[in-house]
Motif scaffolding. Structure first.
Motif, PDB file in Angstrom:
ATOM      1  N   THR A 160       3.031   4.908   3.401  1.00 56.67           N
ATOM      2  CA  THR A 160       2.403   6.143   3.845  1.00 56.67           C
ATOM      3  C   THR A 160       1.688   6.238   4.853  1.00 56.67           C
ATOM      4  O   THR A 160       1.327   7.056   5.628  1.00 56.67           O
ATOM      5  N   ALA A 161       0.641   5.111   5.191  1.00 57.36           N
ATOM      6  CA  ALA A 161      -0.239   4.887   6.288  1.00 57.36           C
ATOM      7  C   ALA A 161       0.588   5.256   7.460  1.00 57.36           C
ATOM      8  O   ALA A 161      -0.026   5.642   8.331  1.00 57.36           O
ATOM      9  N   VAL A 162       1.775   4.192   7.566  1.00 60.02           N
ATOM     10  CA  VAL A 162       2.299   4.305   8.894  1.00 60.02           C
ATOM     11  C   VAL A 162       3.052   5.776   9.001  1.00 60.02           C
ATOM     12  O   VAL A 162       2.807   6.239  10.322  1.00 60.02           O
ATOM     13  N   VAL A 163       3.665   6.420   8.095  1.00 62.91           N
ATOM     14  CA  VAL A 163       4.236   7.624   8.364  1.00 62.91           C
ATOM     15  C   VAL A 163       3.183   8.536   8.590  1.00 62.91           C
ATOM     16  O   VAL A 163       3.510   9.374   9.721  1.00 62.91           O
ATOM     17  N   ILE A 164       2.007   8.895   8.053  1.00 61.98           N
ATOM     18  CA  ILE A 164       1.372   9.743   8.186  1.00 61.98           C
ATOM     19  C   ILE A 164       0.563   9.854   9.649  1.00 61.98           C
ATOM     20  O   ILE A 164       0.408  10.684  10.196  1.00 61.98           O
ATOM     21  N   LEU A 165       0.155   8.483  10.135  1.00 61.97           N
ATOM     22  CA  LEU A 165      -0.136   8.421  11.446  1.00 61.97           C
ATOM     23  C   LEU A 165       0.813   8.844  12.601  1.00 61.97           C
ATOM     24  O   LEU A 165       0.572   9.356  13.699  1.00 61.97           O
ATOM     25  N   PHE A 166       1.942   8.450  12.087  1.00 61.80           N
ATOM     26  CA  PHE A 166       3.048   8.849  13.055  1.00 61.80           C
ATOM     27  C   PHE A 166       3.580  10.199  13.080  1.00 61.80           C
ATOM     28  O   PHE A 166       3.593  10.825  14.115  1.00 61.80           O
ATOM     29  N   GLU A 167       3.377  11.050  12.062  1.00 57.67           N
ATOM     30  CA  GLU A 167       3.472  12.446  12.028  1.00 57.67           C
ATOM     31  C   GLU A 167       2.161  13.060  12.629  1.00 57.67           C
ATOM     32  O   GLU A 167       2.366  14.210  13.166  1.00 57.67           O
ATOM     33  N   LEU A 168       1.017  12.473  12.608  1.00 58.42           N
ATOM     34  CA  LEU A 168      -0.239  13.127  13.249  1.00 58.42           C
ATOM     35  C   LEU A 168      -0.010  12.883  14.649  1.00 58.42           C
ATOM     36  O   LEU A 168      -0.463  13.892  15.374  1.00 58.42           O
ATOM     37  N   THR A 169       0.610  11.935  15.291  1.00 58.69           N
ATOM     38  CA  THR A 169       0.613  11.824  16.786  1.00 58.69           C
ATOM     39  C   THR A 169       2.039  12.284  17.461  1.00 58.69           C
ATOM     40  O   THR A 169       1.807  12.849  18.606  1.00 58.69           O
ATOM     41  N   GLY A 170       2.957  12.035  16.441  1.00 61.54           N
ATOM     42  CA  GLY A 170       4.361  12.436  17.074  1.00 61.54           C
ATOM     43  C   GLY A 170       4.808  11.519  18.193  1.00 61.54           C
ATOM     44  O   GLY A 170       5.655  11.711  18.914  1.00 61.54           O
ATOM     45  N   GLU A 171       4.208  10.455  18.230  1.00 57.04           N
ATOM     46  CA  GLU A 171       4.481   9.418  19.430  1.00 57.04           C
ATOM     47  C   GLU A 171       4.965   8.060  18.921  1.00 57.04           C
ATOM     48  O   GLU A 171       4.325   7.271  17.971  1.00 57.04           O
ATOM     49  N   TYR A 172       6.396   7.774  19.244  1.00 55.66           N
ATOM     50  CA  TYR A 172       7.044   6.778  18.686  1.00 55.66           C
ATOM     51  C   TYR A 172       6.104   5.268  19.156  1.00 55.66           C
ATOM     52  O   TYR A 172       6.446   4.351  18.493  1.00 55.66           O
ATOM     53  N   SER A 173       5.504   5.564  20.290  1.00 55.00           N
ATOM     54  CA  SER A 173       4.810   4.460  20.818  1.00 55.00           C
ATOM     55  C   SER A 173       3.971   3.620  19.998  1.00 55.00           C
ATOM     56  O   SER A 173       3.300   2.617  20.067  1.00 55.00           O
ATOM     57  N   ILE A 174       3.216   4.466  18.964  1.00 59.33           N
ATOM     58  CA  ILE A 174       2.353   3.819  17.937  1.00 59.33           C
ATOM     59  C   ILE A 174       2.907   3.321  16.822  1.00 59.33           C
ATOM     60  O   ILE A 174       2.122   2.401  16.224  1.00 59.33           O
ATOM     61  N   ILE A 175       4.163   3.096  16.658  1.00 59.51           N
ATOM     62  CA  ILE A 175       4.953   2.685  15.716  1.00 59.51           C
ATOM     63  C   ILE A 175       4.660   0.883  15.662  1.00 59.51           C
ATOM     64  O   ILE A 175       4.125   0.361  14.691  1.00 59.51           O
ATOM     65  N   LEU A 176       5.093   0.281  16.649  1.00 61.68           N
ATOM     66  CA  LEU A 176       4.835  -1.199  16.752  1.00 61.68           C
ATOM     67  C   LEU A 176       3.375  -1.650  16.239  1.00 61.68           C
ATOM     68  O   LEU A 176       3.359  -2.418  15.499  1.00 61.68           O
ATOM     69  N   PRO A 177       2.260  -1.135  17.028  1.00 61.98           N
ATOM     70  CA  PRO A 177       1.037  -1.546  16.865  1.00 61.98           C
ATOM     71  C   PRO A 177       0.533  -1.398  15.481  1.00 61.98           C
ATOM     72  O   PRO A 177      -0.320  -1.980  14.677  1.00 61.98           O
ATOM     73  N   LEU A 178       0.928   0.014  15.063  1.00 60.39           N
ATOM     74  CA  LEU A 178       0.552   0.518  13.825  1.00 60.39           C
ATOM     75  C   LEU A 178       1.076  -0.268  12.801  1.00 60.39           C
ATOM     76  O   LEU A 178       0.588  -0.634  11.614  1.00 60.39           O
ATOM     77  N   MET A 179       2.202  -0.556  12.904  1.00 67.88           N
ATOM     78  CA  MET A 179       2.989  -1.411  11.618  1.00 67.88           C
ATOM     79  C   MET A 179       2.219  -2.726  11.651  1.00 67.88           C
ATOM     80  O   MET A 179       2.004  -3.240  10.559  1.00 67.88           O
ATOM     81  N   LEU A 180       2.120  -3.395  12.743  1.00 65.59           N
ATOM     82  CA  LEU A 180       1.483  -4.811  12.919  1.00 65.59           C
ATOM     83  C   LEU A 180      -0.034  -4.568  11.938  1.00 65.59           C
ATOM     84  O   LEU A 180      -0.219  -5.655  11.344  1.00 65.59           O
ATOM     85  N   ALA A 181      -0.834  -3.866  12.360  1.00 69.45           N
ATOM     86  CA  ALA A 181      -2.041  -3.729  12.070  1.00 69.45           C
ATOM     87  C   ALA A 181      -2.069  -3.384  10.441  1.00 69.45           C
ATOM     88  O   ALA A 181      -2.970  -3.829   9.651  1.00 69.45           O
ATOM     89  N   ILE A 182      -1.223  -2.192  10.069  1.00 62.38           N
ATOM     90  CA  ILE A 182      -1.127  -1.903   8.707  1.00 62.38           C
ATOM     91  C   ILE A 182      -0.585  -3.108   7.722  1.00 62.38           C
ATOM     92  O   ILE A 182      -1.258  -3.003   6.551  1.00 62.38           O
ATOM     93  N   VAL A 183       0.291  -3.676   8.234  1.00 67.96           N
ATOM     94  CA  VAL A 183       0.947  -4.849   7.342  1.00 67.96           C
ATOM     95  C   VAL A 183      -0.051  -5.876   7.112  1.00 67.96           C
ATOM     96  O   VAL A 183      -0.275  -6.556   5.999  1.00 67.96           O
ATOM     97  N   LEU A 184      -0.782  -6.251   8.390  1.00 72.47           N
ATOM     98  CA  LEU A 184      -2.024  -7.318   8.170  1.00 72.47           C
ATOM     99  C   LEU A 184      -3.085  -7.025   7.211  1.00 72.47           C
ATOM    100  O   LEU A 184      -3.496  -7.531   6.500  1.00 72.47           O
ATOM    101  N   ALA A 185      -3.253  -5.419   7.384  1.00 72.50           N
ATOM    102  CA  ALA A 185      -4.403  -4.886   6.645  1.00 72.50           C
ATOM    103  C   ALA A 185      -4.092  -4.956   4.989  1.00 72.50           C
ATOM    104  O   ALA A 185      -4.887  -5.404   4.149  1.00 72.50           O
ATOM    105  N   THR A 186      -2.608  -4.491   4.593  1.00 67.40           N
ATOM    106  CA  THR A 186      -2.202  -4.740   3.111  1.00 67.40           C
ATOM    107  C   THR A 186      -2.473  -5.981   2.738  1.00 67.40           C
ATOM    108  O   THR A 186      -2.904  -6.255   1.772  1.00 67.40           O
ATOM    109  N   ALA A 187      -1.932  -7.008   3.577  1.00 68.09           N
ATOM    110  CA  ALA A 187      -1.856  -8.257   2.901  1.00 68.09           C
ATOM    111  C   ALA A 187      -3.246  -8.854   2.904  1.00 68.09           C
ATOM    112  O   ALA A 187      -3.647  -9.463   1.777  1.00 68.09           O
ATOM    113  N   THR A 188      -4.072  -8.588   3.875  1.00 69.10           N
ATOM    114  CA  THR A 188      -5.487  -9.138   3.579  1.00 69.10           C
ATOM    115  C   THR A 188      -6.039  -8.577   2.389  1.00 69.10           C
ATOM    116  O   THR A 188      -6.702  -9.067   1.673  1.00 69.10           O
TER     117      THR A 188
END
Length: 559
Positions: A373-401
């Motif tokens: 949900t976190a990845v998808v909603i930020l992607f929909e807010l920006t409409g920028e595919y370039s956000i996906i890689l750093p966003l996925m990295l940070a969100i996965v680490l945040a979820t695990a932490t």
């Protein structure tokens, strides 16, 4: 499918009404369309009072919604999503239709009078109540009832944030807690229908105008990863602080519950007087932070202020969501972090707005552990595919932490504090409290991993079970083989088809002998075959067999 469309239409219409109510009450109490866009300004309705009107606005608002919630729907108090999760997990998806009306008015009054909460929790509860009501009228099965509740949640999120994909995954990830083709299809229909209505009313624009996102240097990925870990700490800290303040309010308050929001509104008014940016949801402030409009010190002040204002709003009995506040906190943290690393690494840090966006998703993921949900909603807010890689990295680490720091999320912690475990039995349930070793059957004779498929088919057919445990040559437990897997392998007959049963054995999620039956049932229901092995908690060896029949026999042990 037709019911899903109807629920989506209802959620979309409910979102339109809800947002209109927020706008109307905000203008009534503050004289502005969104007071956080003009913090510290006077109320045009009473200019002689100056900015001090914020001391009275929460008091008057609490005097209106406090009795409303206490008299008609007490479950409308708080941030809403945990009540929907509970209804799906333990109450067959049944939600009172009164909740939709009461939640609309109470949350709109709370936010309009200065409550520092979000609108996603209320619209999820509103849409879910509509789905549950329609399900009862149509007399659907319990499974379909839960699905319609999830459809209402998906439609509410989709229409409110103009994010149809995020609505679908919010419903799958948080409300249902499972994915299936049927549930996904129904949620998509509801989400699309609600989005069409929402876009017709609000336009096809996101609720935030976010800056362009880009990664200028590879070293930024390391910076984003560090931000993800820090955001998880902030998200978990927000969850704990939220309920710490609620406990403090419970301890201090000794009067009637209907009066609590009124008296507590005085404390909230003081916070709004000192930091008027906290009035309402605060999207204009969030917008300015993503654009780099604040200094690092003020960003940290806004972060702490939002935690306090949201926690106080919920603690005094207010009604509103915590999703938007978590985005707000993430934006402040990300912007402050971005400014700091920009000063330290001016040549490779990149734009501050990029860190703000990633911080938004990472704090929510750390608090709610809903990474998709976190990845998808930020992607929909920006409409920028370039956000996906750093966003996925940070969100996965945040979820695990976040998972390492605490077992609960910002939603489940509220229920656990009330003694409710979503994975456990519902209060008064006939089965679920027993230990597995009290109801399990004897362990069936295991198959050797070297057994041929033809021989294993005969043994499975004679066993009376749809699956059997498998052991290796030394007698060590390998896993479980199902009759379906053996039948499929025998029917295929390709050159590289398995020839021994050990090649088909798979280890299901472990069920321990000292585990509660309620927890084991989740594994049993999701496993292939008609049962699962029960393992010894010390050595991990199979000591019994849990089947659907043995679970049902537990009814007689408590009768």
């Amino acid at each position: 499918m037709a019911l899903a469309v109807m629920v989506g239409a209802g959620a979309g219409a409910g979102s339109v009404v809800f947002r209109w109510c927020i706008k109307t009450f905000t203008h009534f109490f503050s004289g502005h369309a969104d007071y956080s866009a003009s913090p510290g300004a006077s109320n045009p309705h009473a200019p002689w009072v100056g900015p001090y009107f914020v001391l009275l606005a929460p008091v008057v608002g609490g005097l209106l919604y406090g009795p409303l919630v206490n008299r008609f729907a007490k479950e409308a108090r708080g941030h809403g999503v945990p009540e929907v999760m509970l209804a799906v997990a333990q109450r067959g998806g049944r939600i009172s239709p009164k909740v939709a009306v009461v939640k609309t008015l109470a949350s709109a009054l709370c936010i309009g009078s200065g409550g520092s909460v979000g609108r996603e929790g209320p619209i999820v509860q509103i849409g879910s109540a509509l789905g549950s009501t329609l399900g009862r009228l149509a007399k659907v099965t319990e499974g379909r009832m839960k699905l319609l509740v999830a459809c209402g949640a998906a439609g509410g999120i989709a229409a409110t944030f103009n994010a149809p994909l995020a609505g679908v995954f919010f419903a799958m990830e948080l409300i249902l807690g499972t994915f299936s083709a049927e549930a996904f299809g129904a949620a998509v229909l509801a989400s699309v229908t609600a989005s069409v209505i929402g876009r017709a009313a609000f336009g096809n624009t996101a609720f935030l105008r976010l800056p362009d996102f880009r990664v200028d240097h590879l070293t930024q990925y390391g910076l984003f990863a560090t931000l993800g870990v820090g955001a998880a700490v902030a998200g978990v800290g927000f969850s704990r602080f939220l309920y710490l303040v609620e406990d403090a309010c419970d301890w201090l308050w000794r009067g009637p519950e209907w009066l609590r929001p009124t008296v507590g509104g005085l404390a909230l008014g003081l916070v709004l007087l000192l930091l008027p940016e906290m009035y309402g949801v605060g999207y204009p402030v969030l917008q300015k932070a993503t654009e780099g409009g604040y200094a690092i010190g003020f960003l940290l002040l806004l972060l702490v202020g939002k935690m306090l204002a949201t926690s106080l709003t919920i603690g005094i009995g207010g009604s509103g969501g915590v999703f938007a506040p978590s985005l707000f906190i993430g934006a402040m943290l990300g912007s402050a972090y971005g400014i700091a690393v920009h000063h330290l690494l001016p040549g490779s840090a990149g734009a501050v707005g990029a860190y703000s966006l990633v911080g938004m998703g990472a704090v929510f993921a750390g608090a709610a552990r809903a990474p998709i949900t976190a990845v998808v909603i930020l992607f929909e807010l920006t409409g920028e595919y370039s956000i996906i890689l750093p966003l996925m990295l940070a969100i996965v680490l945040a979820t695990a932490t976040g998972h390492l720091l605490t077992h609960d999320t910002v939603y489940t912690l509220k229920l656990r504090r009330r003694g409710i475990d979503l994975e456990g039995p519902a209060p008064g349930a006939r089965i679920g409290t027993q230990r597995v070793d009290a109801v399990m059957d004897p362990l069936p004779s295991p198959l050797s991993a070297s057994t041929t498929l033809a021989d294993s088919a005969d043994l499975l057919g004679l066993s009376g079970h749809g699956a059997l445990p498998v052991v290796d040559g030394a007698g060590a437990y390998v896993g479980v083989v199902t009759a379906q897997a053996v039948a499929e392998a025998l029917a295929e007959q390709p050159d590289n088809a398995p020839t021994r049963v050990g090649q088909l054995a798979e280890a299901p999620l472990p069920v321990m002998a000292d585990q509660s039956l309620a927890q084991a049932l989740h594994t049993l229901l999701s496993a292939a075959g008609t049962g699962v092995p029960v393992l010894d908690s010390e050595q991990g060896k199979p000591v019994g067999w849990l089947s659907h029949q043995s679970a049902l026999r537990a009814v007689h042990t408590v009768a």
